[in-house]
Every structure is written in structure tokens, then in C-alpha cells.
Motif scaffolding. Sequence first.
Motif, short mmCIF file in Angstrom:
data_model
loop_
_atom_site.label_atom_id
_atom_site.label_comp_id
_atom_site.label_asym_id
_atom_site.label_seq_id
_atom_site.Cartn_x
_atom_site.Cartn_y
_atom_site.Cartn_z
N SER A 137 0.76 -1.17 0.09
CA SER A 137 -0.03 0.09 -0.04
C SER A 137 0.96 1.24 -0.06
N GLY A 139 2.36 5.16 0.37
CA GLY A 139 2.18 6.28 1.32
C GLY A 139 2.79 5.97 2.57
N HIS A 140 3.51 4.71 2.81
CA HIS A 140 4.37 4.40 3.94
C HIS A 140 5.73 4.79 3.97
N GLU A 169 1.61 8.82 -4.93
CA GLU A 169 1.68 8.75 -3.17
C GLU A 169 1.37 10.12 -2.50
N ASP A 171 -1.09 11.73 -3.02
CA ASP A 171 -2.52 11.78 -2.60
C ASP A 171 -2.58 11.37 -1.25
N GLU A 172 -1.71 10.70 -0.75
CA GLU A 172 -2.06 9.88 0.56
C GLU A 172 -1.62 11.02 1.90
N SER A 174 -0.62 10.47 4.73
CA SER A 174 0.49 9.91 5.64
C SER A 174 1.56 10.49 4.99
N THR A 175 1.81 10.75 3.74
CA THR A 175 2.78 11.26 3.19
C THR A 175 3.23 12.73 3.61
#
Length: 302
Positions: A137, A139-140, A169, A171-172, A174-175
Motif C-alpha cells: 500500500s 504512502g508508508h 503517493e 494523494d496520501e 500519511s505522506t
Amino acid sequence: MTAPTTHSPEQTTQTSAAPFEERVDKISAAAYRIRHHALNMGEVQGQGYVGQALGAADMLATVYGDQLRYRAEDPHWEARDRFLLSTGHYAIGHYAALAEAGIVPVEELETYGSDDSRLPMSGMSTYTPGMEISGGSLGHGLTIAVGMALGLRYQGSSARVFNFLSDGELDEGSTWEAAMGAHHHQLGNLTAMVDINALQADGKTDTVLRTEPVTEKWESFGWYTQRVDGNDVGALLAAFDNAAAQAATVGRPSVILCDTKVGRGVPLLENREKAHFMRIEENEWQICREQLTAGYEGKASA
């Protein structure tokens, strides 16, 4: 399938002291070989994320061939710089770079995606030498990179952390949380690179979730920000040199935004409509290799 000659360093150190044009030639040759390896691996499965590997080859060649400190014979060398592939599906390109670096044998690339291979289609740190994190997945990666850079500082290490992200990424959430954390902790030992190829699984990036003006966003988060043509080796080298000059145990994190083209170097694939996950006909692989070689040799002789 044939493979171009790979130059594998016994122990790599940064080569930025060499004349600039010499560095450009060296990295351009490495990027060509990475693309060639990616095509050969893609043919094993007949499909895959070949377009991303071709587009990001110059970025990967620049990092592994000019910036990263590592020992090919000892992937767990404590003083190594860390390269984190946040985009696990780009593993085909990363494996090609690891082979170019001498960390993975070139012959092993033929096992890509096969049962019991150390080279699964999505990056797995438990399988592959030199693969620092498992990708899945999105964004990590940047979050892990922040923790790793902070941990290296606490250990008194001078090692740097390089994190490869995609524009999808961004879009995430967490980023961006990680981006804030990196600035808060003043992680000058962290450099992010973003592959901006304007394409993701659900379509064009700007139609899925518009992230522009992306340069201004990273700057507003306190990062030293550069945007370059990610398929221009000279521009990439200059950007990474600038980031290296900024690097410090405590300081601003750096980000290099790289505009790239999916399928770069292979006209047949550059113009493919469905390019995120490519299905390539059996008779097309050799055409792709011939186009790649013709383009590279044409530039080299220009």
C-alpha cells in the motif's frame, strides 16, 4: 535474452569528484543497462510495471551510481546509506539497479516474479538483498524514512536516507504527515525523490487528485525543494549534488521532484495508452530492446 555489460563496484563511494561530463556518461550508460534489464525481466512475465522502470531508470542510476554509499558484498553494512523504495510495484526497476550495483547477480534477474524467487513482483525486504523495506500500500515509505533518519541520528551515524516516492503517493495524507515530521525534526540526512510521471492506476494523476502546485507545497512544508527533468541525467546529478551539499545531521530535509515519462527510451511503449500496468506482446520485446539500443547509441554518438 541478452544483457548488456554491467559494471559492478566492489565497494561504492560517491563519485561526485569526477569531471561532470564523465559522470553524465557513466550514469547514462548505467541507466541504459537498467532499462535493458527491466525489459528482460518483463519478458519473463509478459507484462508488468515496465513503463515505470523505464521512466525511473535515470533516477535509479543516479542514486546507485553516484550518490549512495554501500558495499555490494555486504548489503547490511552498518554505515551504508539507506535507499527505501516506497513504491513496491517499481521493484522491477529497483532489481535492475541492484544488479547494476552488483548486489544482485544479473543472472538472477531471469527469476523475476517466479515461484521461490528472491525477486517478487512487489518489493519484499525479507527476500531481496538491498531491499530495505517491503512495498505494498502506497504512502508508508516516507514515514518509515523519517523514523530511520531520526534513528540514525540518535546512533551518531553519518548515513543518509533516500526515499523514492511516486506522484500518486502525494494523494496520501500519511505522506504529508511524514513531510511535516521530517521538517519538525530537522532531518537533514533525508532526501526524498518523487517520480512525477503523471499517471497512476486509476488514470492521469491530475484527474484522480490534483496535487499541483507541488513545488510550492513541499517548500511550504519546510523542505529544500528542487524540480528537474527526471530523464535528464545532467539535471539529476546537479540536483543530487545540491541536496548532498545541504545534507547534515540537523538541517532541512531535501526533496527532488522528477518529471519523467512512462516507457522512456522505448518509443513503442512511450505511446502506449494503458501504460500503468503494461501487457506487451511476445513479438514486441525484441522490438523494444532494439529501439532502446538505437536510441542510446544514437545519443552516445551525437
